[in-house]
Design a protein around this motif. Structure first.
Motif, mmCIF file in Angstrom:
data_model
loop_
_atom_site.group_PDB
_atom_site.id
_atom_site.type_symbol
_atom_site.label_atom_id
_atom_site.label_comp_id
_atom_site.label_asym_id
_atom_site.label_seq_id
_atom_site.Cartn_x
_atom_site.Cartn_y
_atom_site.Cartn_z
ATOM 1 N N ILE A 116 -11.421 2.701 -6.979
ATOM 2 C CA ILE A 116 -11.333 2.676 -8.430
ATOM 3 C C ILE A 116 -10.410 1.522 -8.805
ATOM 4 N N LYS A 117 -11.019 0.418 -9.223
ATOM 5 C CA LYS A 117 -10.262 -0.808 -9.478
ATOM 6 C C LYS A 117 -9.245 -0.621 -10.598
ATOM 7 N N SER A 118 -9.617 0.099 -11.642
ATOM 8 C CA SER A 118 -8.730 0.272 -12.792
ATOM 9 C C SER A 118 -7.483 1.073 -12.454
ATOM 10 N N LYS A 119 -7.567 1.862 -11.391
ATOM 11 C CA LYS A 119 -6.428 2.678 -10.968
ATOM 12 C C LYS A 119 -5.769 2.139 -9.707
ATOM 13 N N PHE A 120 -6.251 1.015 -9.188
ATOM 14 C CA PHE A 120 -5.728 0.444 -7.947
ATOM 15 C C PHE A 120 -5.709 1.520 -6.847
ATOM 16 N N SER A 121 -6.760 2.318 -6.789
ATOM 17 C CA SER A 121 -6.745 3.420 -5.842
ATOM 18 C C SER A 121 -7.941 3.373 -4.892
ATOM 19 N N PHE A 122 -7.750 4.001 -3.749
ATOM 20 C CA PHE A 122 -8.800 4.084 -2.721
ATOM 21 C C PHE A 122 -8.566 5.396 -1.980
ATOM 22 N N ASN A 123 -8.854 6.498 -2.648
ATOM 23 C CA ASN A 123 -8.557 7.818 -2.094
ATOM 24 C C ASN A 123 -9.606 8.263 -1.092
ATOM 25 N N LEU A 124 -9.134 8.923 -0.075
ATOM 26 C CA LEU A 124 -9.997 9.442 0.992
ATOM 27 C C LEU A 124 -10.333 10.895 0.716
ATOM 28 N N ARG A 125 -11.598 11.272 0.943
ATOM 29 C CA ARG A 125 -12.020 12.646 0.676
ATOM 30 C C ARG A 125 -12.902 13.175 1.804
ATOM 31 N N LYS A 126 -12.840 14.507 1.924
ATOM 32 C CA LYS A 126 -13.774 15.203 2.800
ATOM 33 C C LYS A 126 -13.964 16.590 2.204
ATOM 34 N N PRO A 127 -15.197 17.033 1.998
ATOM 35 C CA PRO A 127 -15.426 18.297 1.295
ATOM 36 C C PRO A 127 -14.976 19.524 2.064
ATOM 37 N N SER A 128 -15.003 19.465 3.395
ATOM 38 C CA SER A 128 -14.663 20.648 4.182
ATOM 39 C C SER A 128 -14.051 20.195 5.504
ATOM 40 N N VAL A 129 -12.754 20.389 5.655
ATOM 41 C CA VAL A 129 -12.078 19.893 6.864
ATOM 42 C C VAL A 129 -12.234 20.866 8.017
ATOM 43 N N VAL A 167 0.852 -1.186 0.000
ATOM 44 C CA VAL A 167 0.000 0.000 0.000
ATOM 45 C C VAL A 167 0.886 1.234 0.000
ATOM 46 N N SER A 168 0.576 2.175 -0.873
ATOM 47 C CA SER A 168 1.363 3.403 -0.985
ATOM 48 C C SER A 168 0.500 4.621 -0.695
ATOM 49 N N GLN A 169 1.038 5.486 0.133
ATOM 50 C CA GLN A 169 0.408 6.777 0.377
ATOM 51 C C GLN A 169 1.435 7.834 -0.011
ATOM 52 N N HIS A 170 1.137 8.587 -1.034
ATOM 53 C CA HIS A 170 2.147 9.460 -1.617
ATOM 54 C C HIS A 170 2.281 10.792 -0.897
ATOM 55 N N ASN A 171 1.225 11.213 -0.215
ATOM 56 C CA ASN A 171 1.297 12.486 0.515
ATOM 57 C C ASN A 171 1.681 12.187 1.959
ATOM 58 N N HIS A 172 2.888 12.574 2.355
ATOM 59 C CA HIS A 172 3.313 12.274 3.720
ATOM 60 C C HIS A 172 2.846 13.354 4.700
ATOM 61 N N HIS A 173 2.830 14.587 4.219
ATOM 62 C CA HIS A 173 2.378 15.692 5.055
ATOM 63 C C HIS A 173 1.458 16.583 4.223
ATOM 64 N N VAL A 174 0.308 16.930 4.789
ATOM 65 C CA VAL A 174 -0.637 17.822 4.123
ATOM 66 C C VAL A 174 -1.048 18.903 5.107
ATOM 67 N N ILE A 175 -1.011 20.146 4.658
ATOM 68 C CA ILE A 175 -1.422 21.272 5.498
ATOM 69 C C ILE A 175 -2.575 21.982 4.797
ATOM 70 N N LEU A 176 -3.687 22.136 5.510
ATOM 71 C CA LEU A 176 -4.866 22.790 4.946
ATOM 72 C C LEU A 176 -5.423 23.809 5.922
ATOM 73 N N SER A 177 -6.166 24.733 5.388
ATOM 74 C CA SER A 177 -6.931 25.658 6.211
ATOM 75 C C SER A 177 -8.324 25.086 6.408
ATOM 76 N N GLU A 178 -8.953 25.459 7.506
ATOM 77 C CA GLU A 178 -10.322 25.001 7.764
ATOM 78 C C GLU A 178 -11.216 25.349 6.580
ATOM 79 N N ALA A 179 -12.142 24.446 6.289
ATOM 80 C CA ALA A 179 -13.119 24.564 5.209
ATOM 81 C C ALA A 179 -12.557 24.159 3.856
ATOM 82 N N ALA A 180 -11.259 23.920 3.768
ATOM 83 C CA ALA A 180 -10.690 23.438 2.515
ATOM 84 C C ALA A 180 -11.127 22.004 2.269
#
Lengths: 113, 116
Positions: free
Chosen positions: A68-81, A4-17
Motif C-alpha cells: 500500500i503505497k499511500s501507507k508506506f506499508s507491506f504487511n504480511l498475511r496468512k489466513p490460517s497459521v 524498515v520498521s516492524q512494530h510487532n516484535h513477538h506474536v503468539i497465535l493458536s493454530e488456525a488463527a
C-alpha cells in the motif's frame, strides 16, 4: 536512506488463527520489498517479493503481502497459521542500485497447537 | 544445485584477534553480499562484492574487509575483534543484472562468531 520498521516484535497465535505482521518503509520512491523467514536452526528464506505490478503478492506456504503505497506499508498475511509457521519473519527493502537489503528488526512468531 | 555455503559454522575468538569467514555462492551467482545479524536484530549490510571488487559498503569500520576470488567465492575479515562483533554473519549471493539489479538474494546458514 531507506529504513524498515516492524512494530510487532513477538506474536503468539493458536493454530488456525489469522496472521498479519506489519511492515513500514520510509523511502517514497520506487521501492522493492521482500519478506524473508528464518525457521529455527535454518537459514533465511525468501517468502515473497514485490517489485511492481499487482500490489497483492502471493508467496510460498500460503503467505501473501499487500503493498500500500499511500501507507508506506507491506504487511504480511496468512489466513490460517500452522505450528510449522513458528519462525522469525523479516521485512526488507532494497536500497540503491546494487541490491543492498535493508532489514527490519524482525517479528518472532510462535504458533501453539 | 548447491545453495550458499559458509564456513565455519561456529567460531570463538578473543578480543583483539582477527577472524576470516568464508562463503561460496549459489551455483551461477556472481555477486556476494555480507550481513551482520546481532542477537535480536535484523541483518545489517556490511558490503558487497562483484567482479572481485567491493562496490558498496554499509556503516562498518575499516576493521571489516573482504575479498572476492575469481570463482566468485568470498571472504570476510575482521581485525582487532571487539566484544560487540559477536553476531551471526550471513553471506548472500545473487546474479548481477546491471546497475539496477534487483535479483533475489539467497542466504547461507551463517557463521556464529563469539568474541570473549
Amino acid at each position: 536512506a531507506q529504513s524498515v520498521s516492524q512494530h510487532n516484535h513477538h506474536v503468539i497465535l493458536s493454530e488456525a488463527a489469522s496472521l498479519e505482521l506489519g511492515c513500514n518503509y520510509s523511502y517514497g520512491g520506487t521501492v522493492n520489498l521482500f519478506w524473508y523467514v528464518q525457521y529455527p536452526g535454518q537459514h533465511l528464506q525468501l517468502l515473497l517479493k514485490y517489485f511492481s505490478g499487482d500490489p497483492l503478492v502471493k508467496g510460498i506456504k500460503g503467505f501473501e503481502a499487500e503493498f500500500i503505497k499511500s501507507k508506506f506499508s507491506f504487511n504480511l498475511r496468512k489466513p490460517s497459521v500452522q505450528w510449522s509457521d513458528t519462525a522469525e519473519y523479516f521485512c526488507a527493502a532494497l536500497e540503491g542500485g546494487y541490491n543492498k537489503l535493508i532489514f527490519g528488526a524482525g517479528t518472532r512468531l510462535a504458533v501453539h497447537p | 544445485d548447491a545453495g550458499v555455503t559458509q564456513s565455519p559454522t561456529h567460531l570463538i575468538k578473543t578480543r583483539g584477534q582477527q577472524v576470516t569467514l568464508r562463503c561460496s555462492p549459489k551455483s551461477g551467482h556472481d555477486t556476494v553480499s555480507w550481513y551482520q545479524q546481532a542477537l535480536g536484530q535484523g541483518p545489517q549490510f556490511i558490503f558487497q562484492y562483484y567482479e572481485e571488487e567491493e562496490r558498496q559498503r554499509g556503516n562498518f569500520p575499516d576493521r571489516f574487509s573482504g575479498h572476492q576470488f575469481p570463482n566468485y567465492s568470498s571472504e570476510l575479515n575482521v581485525n582487532a575483534l571487539l566484544l560487540g562483533d559477536s553476531a551471526l554473519y550471513l553471506c548472500a549471493s545473487s546474479l548481477e543484472g546491471g546497475a539496477t539489479s534487483t535479483d533475489t538474494q539467497y542466504f547461507g546458514p551463517g557463521t556464529r562468531l563469539t568474541v570473549l
